[in-house]
Write an enzyme that holds these catalytic residues in place. Structure first.
Site, PDB file in Angstrom:
ATOM      1  N   THR A 197       4.408-106.090  97.180  1.00 36.07           N
ATOM      2  CA  THR A 197       4.621-106.862  95.815  1.00 36.07           C
ATOM      3  C   THR A 197       5.621-108.215  96.092  1.00 36.07           C
ATOM      4  O   THR A 197       5.554-109.207  95.613  1.00 36.07           O
ATOM      5  CB  THR A 197       5.589-106.074  94.845  1.00 36.07           C
ATOM      6  OG1 THR A 197       6.639-105.112  95.685  1.00 36.07           O
ATOM      7  CG2 THR A 197       4.746-105.156  94.305  1.00 36.07           C
ATOM      8  N   HIS A 218      -8.142 -96.604 100.989  1.00 35.13           N
ATOM      9  CA  HIS A 218      -8.790 -97.111  99.767  1.00 35.13           C
ATOM     10  C   HIS A 218      -9.667 -98.224 100.090  1.00 35.13           C
ATOM     11  O   HIS A 218     -10.086 -99.109  99.050  1.00 35.13           O
ATOM     12  CB  HIS A 218      -7.732 -97.315  98.704  1.00 35.13           C
ATOM     13  CG  HIS A 218      -7.376 -96.270  98.093  1.00 35.13           C
ATOM     14  ND1 HIS A 218      -6.057 -96.266  97.155  1.00 35.13           N
ATOM     15  CD2 HIS A 218      -7.714 -94.776  98.119  1.00 35.13           C
ATOM     16  CE1 HIS A 218      -5.885 -95.129  96.955  1.00 35.13           C
ATOM     17  NE2 HIS A 218      -6.849 -94.103  97.292  1.00 35.13           N
ATOM     18  N   CYS A 273     -31.871-109.378  99.279  1.00 34.84           N
ATOM     19  CA  CYS A 273     -32.775-108.665  98.970  1.00 34.84           C
ATOM     20  C   CYS A 273     -32.909-108.275  97.345  1.00 34.84           C
ATOM     21  O   CYS A 273     -33.947-107.884  96.902  1.00 34.84           O
ATOM     22  CB  CYS A 273     -32.891-107.101  99.448  1.00 34.84           C
ATOM     23  SG  CYS A 273     -31.452-106.121  98.365  1.00 34.84           S
TER      24      CYS A 273
HETATM   25  N1  APR Z   1      10.088-102.192  97.265  1.00 38.01           N
HETATM   26  C1  APR Z   1       9.967-100.853  97.116  1.00 38.01           C
HETATM   27  N2  APR Z   1       9.192-100.333  96.139  1.00 38.01           N
HETATM   28  C2  APR Z   1       8.410-101.020  95.326  1.00 38.01           C
HETATM   29  C3  APR Z   1       8.678-102.475  95.507  1.00 38.01           C
HETATM   30  C4  APR Z   1       9.397-103.001  96.469  1.00 38.01           C
HETATM   31  N3  APR Z   1       9.467-104.284  96.672  1.00 38.01           N
HETATM   32  N4  APR Z   1       7.690-103.001  94.355  1.00 38.01           N
HETATM   33  C5  APR Z   1       7.351-101.709  93.814  1.00 38.01           C
HETATM   34  N5  APR Z   1       7.672-100.780  94.471  1.00 38.01           N
HETATM   35  C6  APR Z   1       7.261 -99.450  93.934  1.00 38.01           C
HETATM   36  C7  APR Z   1       7.242 -99.271  92.326  1.00 38.01           C
HETATM   37  O1  APR Z   1       8.469 -98.746  91.831  1.00 38.01           O
HETATM   38  C8  APR Z   1       6.135 -98.005  92.495  1.00 38.01           C
HETATM   39  O2  APR Z   1       6.689 -96.805  92.258  1.00 38.01           O
HETATM   40  O3  APR Z   1       6.233 -99.255  94.474  1.00 38.01           O
HETATM   41  C9  APR Z   1       5.492 -98.135  93.618  1.00 38.01           C
HETATM   42  C10 APR Z   1       4.064 -98.584  93.377  1.00 38.01           C
HETATM   43  O4  APR Z   1       3.404 -97.506  92.632  1.00 38.01           O
HETATM   44  P1  APR Z   1       1.925 -98.031  92.321  1.00 38.01           P
HETATM   45  O5  APR Z   1       1.711 -99.117  91.464  1.00 38.01           O
HETATM   46  O6  APR Z   1       1.448 -96.740  91.555  1.00 38.01           O
HETATM   47  O7  APR Z   1       1.002 -98.098  93.543  1.00 38.01           O
HETATM   48  P2  APR Z   1       0.342 -97.042  94.541  1.00 38.01           P
HETATM   49  O8  APR Z   1       1.231 -95.931  94.769  1.00 38.01           O
HETATM   50  O9  APR Z   1      -0.070 -97.881  95.825  1.00 38.01           O
HETATM   51  O10 APR Z   1      -1.206 -96.654  93.678  1.00 38.01           O
HETATM   52  C11 APR Z   1      -1.751 -95.766  94.484  1.00 38.01           C
HETATM   53  O11 APR Z   1      -3.334 -96.267  92.542  1.00 38.01           O
HETATM   54  O12 APR Z   1      -4.680 -97.330  91.160  1.00 38.01           O
HETATM   55  C12 APR Z   1      -4.704 -96.902  92.410  1.00 38.01           C
HETATM   56  O13 APR Z   1      -6.089 -97.480  94.116  1.00 38.01           O
HETATM   57  C13 APR Z   1      -4.732 -97.631  93.361  1.00 38.01           C
HETATM   58  O14 APR Z   1      -4.226 -97.769  95.665  1.00 38.01           O
HETATM   59  C14 APR Z   1      -3.806 -97.568  94.281  1.00 38.01           C
HETATM   60  C15 APR Z   1      -3.259 -96.159  93.917  1.00 38.01           C
END
Ligand code: APR
Length: 253
Positions: free
Chosen positions: A33, A124, A159
């Site tokens: 992010t 993924h 194709c």
């Molecule tokens: N620093 C620390 N934590 C962060 C930051 C940051 N800068 N930005 C966001 N977060 C945290 C959020 O609070 C959240 O709990 O990172 C976490 C991201 O969680 P998700 O959005 O659920 O992402 P992820 O865990 O990768 O999701 C898993 O879900 O939709 C599928 O394929 C997709 O790979 C993904 C999988």
């Protein structure tokens, strides 16, 4: 209080990595992010807070309305391909160069850990290639983007078959890197989770393969109670502070 508490936790995390090896990192969208890529479940901001993944990012959605599938996903996949590694990606690569991490198991498809120099298991998938759903031939993802930029709604193989991304969509089986990750994690002494809500299986089951767990995540996760250390702060600043705690050179922003 918060800063002092974090200082103590960083000392614990540094000690874990120094005293218990092998160690691996497991990352999710939260580690990217700070590179400008939205995550999925951050309260109020995540992609799946606004869209239903089954509607826009599943195998079924690709078959049902391929033009809509590509219109929606390319909006953020282009951003993934143009983004740059941030301090968290760089710090994890520095920890590996220092022999304190074996590599990074990531759920992210943005390729940023690879770009930062880490050894990576992309469970993924990734956005470097795509493949034909008729003849299974692989093509550079850039070729697909060229077709879209030239006005195609649905990218196709020479194709005539429809192309699909080499990412794991909802409804897909897990890729080879996932199975390799389960192998390398056998005997893992420390798993450092960075930026994942740990809600999506089977990847959310990987922390159970590690002897000790450390979590750096802005929001609570289902594993917080069983982790040796939990730091609810931003990944970039936290991992840069971890390098300082380990008396390592800063890996940069
Ligand atoms: N620093 C620390 N934590 C962060 C930051 C940051 N800068 N930005 C966001 N977060 C945290 C959020 O609070 C959240 O709990 O990172 C976490 C991201 O969680 P998700 O959005 O659920 O992402 P992820 O865990 O990768 O999701 C898993 O879900 O939709 C599928 O394929 C997709 O790979 C993904 C999988």
């Amino acid at each position: 209080m918060k800063r002092v508490e974090t200082g103590e936790k960083l000392k614990t995390l540094a000690r874990l990595l120094r005293e218990h090896q092998p160690a691996f990192a497991l990352t999710g969208a939260g580690v990217s992010t700070e590179s400008g890529i939205p995550d999925f479940r951050s309260r109020g901001e995540g992609l799946w807070e606004r869209y239903d993944p089954a509607e826009v990012c599943s195998v079924e959605a690709l078959h049902r309305d391929p033009a809509r599938f590509w219109r929606f996903n390319l909006r953020w996949w282009r951003g993934c391909r143009e983004a740059q590694p941030n301090a968290a990606h760089r710090a994890l690569a520095a920890l590996e160069r220092a022999g304190l991490l074996r590599g990074v198991i990531t759920q992210n498809i943005d390729g940023l850990h690879r770009a930062a120099g880490s050894t990576v298991w992309e469970v993924h998938g990734h956005l470097r290639t795509c493949r034909c759903m008729r003849c299974d031939r692989r093509h550079d993802f850039a070729c697909l983007l060229e077709q879209i930029d030239d006005g195609a709604d649905v990218p196709r193989c020479p194709c005539g078959g429809m192309l699909r991304p080499d990412v794991v969509l909802f409804g897909d089986a897990m890729g080879e890197d996932y199975w390799r990750a389960t192998q390398v994690l056998t005997g893992c002494q420390v798993l450092l989770v960075v930026g994942s809500s740990l809600q999506v299986y089977p990847v959310a089951g990987l922390p159970r393969l590690a002897r000790r767990l450390a979590i750096v995540n802005r929001e609570p996760t289902p594993y917080d109670e069983e982790a040796a250390v939990v730091i609810h702060r931003a990944a970039g600043e936290t991992l840069r502070s971890l390098l300082a705690e380990l008396e390592m050179e800063d890996a940069g922003p």
